[in-house]
Design an enzyme around this catalytic site. Structure first.
Site, PDB file in Angstrom:
ATOM      1  N   TRP A  30      -2.777  25.217   5.509  1.00 61.34           N
ATOM      2  CA  TRP A  30      -3.427  24.249   4.803  1.00 61.34           C
ATOM      3  C   TRP A  30      -4.319  24.387   3.254  1.00 61.34           C
ATOM      4  CZ3 TRP A  30      -6.808  21.981   9.366  1.00 61.34           C
ATOM      5  CH2 TRP A  30      -6.900  21.582  10.152  1.00 61.34           C
ATOM      6  N   TRP A  41       5.818  12.950   4.384  1.00 58.24           N
ATOM      7  CA  TRP A  41       3.788  12.679   4.365  1.00 58.24           C
ATOM      8  C   TRP A  41       3.281  14.035   2.828  1.00 58.24           C
ATOM      9  CZ3 TRP A  41      -0.378  10.496   6.314  1.00 58.24           C
ATOM     10  CH2 TRP A  41      -1.451  11.265   6.173  1.00 58.24           C
ATOM     11  N   ASP A 100      -2.687  16.456   0.304  1.00 59.11           N
ATOM     12  CA  ASP A 100      -3.758  17.105  -0.731  1.00 59.11           C
ATOM     13  C   ASP A 100      -3.144  17.831  -1.416  1.00 59.11           C
ATOM     14  OD1 ASP A 100      -5.553  16.653   1.516  1.00 59.11           O
ATOM     15  OD2 ASP A 100      -6.541  17.975   1.479  1.00 59.11           O
TER      16      ASP A 100
END
Length: 553
Positions: A125, A63, A66
């Site tokens: 993140w 995967w 962003d």
């Protein structure tokens, strides 16, 4: 290529080299598949991969979402991105890292930032890179702590003499910014710091995406040293009702040509800068931007008349495109835009093929001469991949006619078409209620004839047209007896594949162009993605398609 009106067109189709883009081994906008994210039996992609792209950036497996912290350092371009090292669905997120000298061909490096400390133990993140005045880069990113709170952290290169910036160290002062319960900031809605910029007072500013109830926020923090941050009393900007603002971006643009502007720039003498505020709306999963003025004294962004930071704002891309991020390319004095495109296939298919997600081709982005919209165009470096070329000039296509283009491998091509449309008076009058271009394109697919349209391209088409993806225009009169026109651009995936489980949504965009001038369309076709640029980049639509017949050669 199909055309429903009598016109002259010039066509350029160019075959491109296959290149390699390889990478070494809550409340977010993702579904968590616990059974899949923790699997130790990771499936390697099979040799037969008809949907892997040839010239778009993607890791060899697993995967990706962003784009993070794009920058140029010592002549080397860097792209970090959200990556799951354990599977083809979202989870276990680290900052993967690749470098390039041309934005097209990429070399892999080990993950740059990964969970290792309490302030990011549950995930690293999104965030951004900032180049300091002395040339040193730093990264601000969101970490997920043991309580699943979102906090902001900083990382610095371990060795500044290394142009590849392979190793990064985290500050012992982390976390630098944390959600403020007193002011109602939700600990699960406080993420994605922007590139920082310097104000007149020599303090750094950064904004964090957030929300309070339904109010979307760009929260401002200030700092003298990038380590001790103070929350401003007022946000840079907000909107009631738009929901969570993810992945904000804030940067200046100039009306003097297409050159880029450094993020902290005040502009040249006699140069008037506008600012762009872009947010990714969690509710709609689209990227929107507004143009306006930055009040540097009050740290406020004031949108220009007609702009509102909600789902009515213009979009970078009217197809599959999210979590975008820009950076200033100091080597070529331009601003570059990256964006993530997810799959339109099922989760089961993603797991089967062993990967999910690509990055669109990096785009140069600048302000249109009108000062009312942004223009995007693939970086010029892409043109170096062009090999075999087919030129068709001054071809006339009458209503319901088709012209097949021979001599290229259709699964991987760069197409530029110029349409010169005659008889504009034949255009139908647009219905006053037709304010949503996607709805227009959905109701009037390519099989529906109108006064002027559809005309455009049929790409990834099987021999007998059992499968094809169509990208086309329609022209309408704005009103009866009017000399003003409305141009609609559509990307129709409804016939793209015999596979029924794919998302085949039709996309649409208005193109702000006078159809009395030649109308351009550029399409980047790369196995399972079609990036389309209408009106020289005034409207962009990215589509994901998975044909069963129209594959390979």
């Amino acid at each position: 290529m199909t055309k429903e009106v009598n016109s002259k067109i010039g066509v350029w189709l160019l075959f491109t080299l296959i290149i390699s883009n390889y990478v070494v081994d809550l409340e977010a906008s993702h579904h968590v598949y616990k059974r899949l994210t923790q699997s130790t039996n990771i499936k390697s992609p099979s040799v037969n991969q008809p949907y892997r792209t040839g010239f778009h950036f993607q890791p060899p497996k697993n995967w990706m979402n962003d784009p993070n912290g794009p920058m140029i350092y010592k002549g080397i371009y860097h792209l970090f991105y959200q990556w799951n090292p354990k599977g083809a669905v979202w989870g276990n997120i680290v900052w993967a890292h690749s470098t390039s000298t041309d934005l097209i061909n990429w070399d892999p490096h080990p993950a740059a930032i990964f969970p290792s400390e309490p302030f990011d133990i549950n995930g690293c993140w999104s965030g951004s890179a900032t180049i300091l005045p002395d040339g040193k880069p730093v990264i601000l990113y969101t970490g997920i702590d043991p309580k699943n709170q979102q906090v902001q952290n900083i990382a610095e290169p371990k060795n500044l003499s290394d142009p590849y910036l392979v190793e990064w160290t985290k500050s012992p002062l982390n976390p630098l910014m944390a959600p403020d319960a007193v002011n109602g900031i939700n600990a699960s809605s406080f993420r994605d710091p922007t590139t920082a910029w310097l104000g007149h007072d020599k303090k750094w500013r950064v904004i964090i995406g957030s929300k309070i109830h339904r109010r979307g926020l760009a929260i401002t923090y200030t700092s003298k040293d990038l380590l001790k941050w103070e929350k401003s009393t007022e946000p840079l900007h907000y909107d009631d009702g738009s929901g969570m603002w993810e992945c904000p971006d804030f940067f200046p643009v100039t009306r003097f040509g297409s050159k880029g502007v450094e993020t902290s720039s005040f502009g040249e003498p006699n140069e008037v800068l506008k600012h762009v505020l872009k947010v990714s709306l969690d509710d709609t999963k689209h990227d929107y931007y507004t143009l306006g003025t930055y009040d540097r004294v009050g740290d406020k962004f004031v949108p220009d008349k007609g702009f509102k930071m909600d789902s009515s704002a213009p979009r970078y891309d009217y197809g599959k495109y999210y979590a975008s991020k820009t950076f200033y390319d100091s080597a070529k004095n331009r601003r570059i835009l990256w964006g993530w495109t997810n799959e339109s296939s099922s989760v089961e298919d993603d797991v089967e093929k062993g990967w999910s997600g690509i990055q669109t081709i990096p785009r140069k982005i600048w302000l249109d001469r009108s000062g009312k919209q942004l223009i995007q165009w693939p970086v010029r470096e892409l043109e170096r991949l062009r090999m075999k070329q087919v030129n068709l000039r001054n071809k006339v296509l009458n209503s319901r006619s088709r012209l097949e283009v021979y001599g290229v491998t259709a699964a991987q091509a760069d197409v530029e078409v110029l349409f010169k449309v005659r008889n504009l008076e034949k255009a139908d009058v647009i219905e006053p209620s037709w304010t949503d271009p996607q709805l227009i394109c959905s109701k009037m697919n390519m099989s529906v004839k109108s006064g002027l349209g559809p005309f455009g391209l049929m790409v990834l088409a099987s021999k007998n047209l059992e499968e094809y993806t169509s990208v086309y225009f329609r022209i309408f009169k704005a009103r009866q007896n009017s000399n003003k026109y409305v141009v609609v651009m559509c990307s129709d995936q409804s016939r793209s594949s015999l596979e029924e489980d794919n998302d085949k949504t039709t996309y649409g965009a208005f193109v702000d162009i006078n159809p009395r001038q030649p109308l351009s369309l550029r399409a980047l076709i790369d196995h399972s993605v079609v990036e389309s640029f209408g009106g020289r980049g005034r409207a962009c639509i990215t589509s994901r398609v998975y044909p069963k017949l129209a594959i390979g050669k």
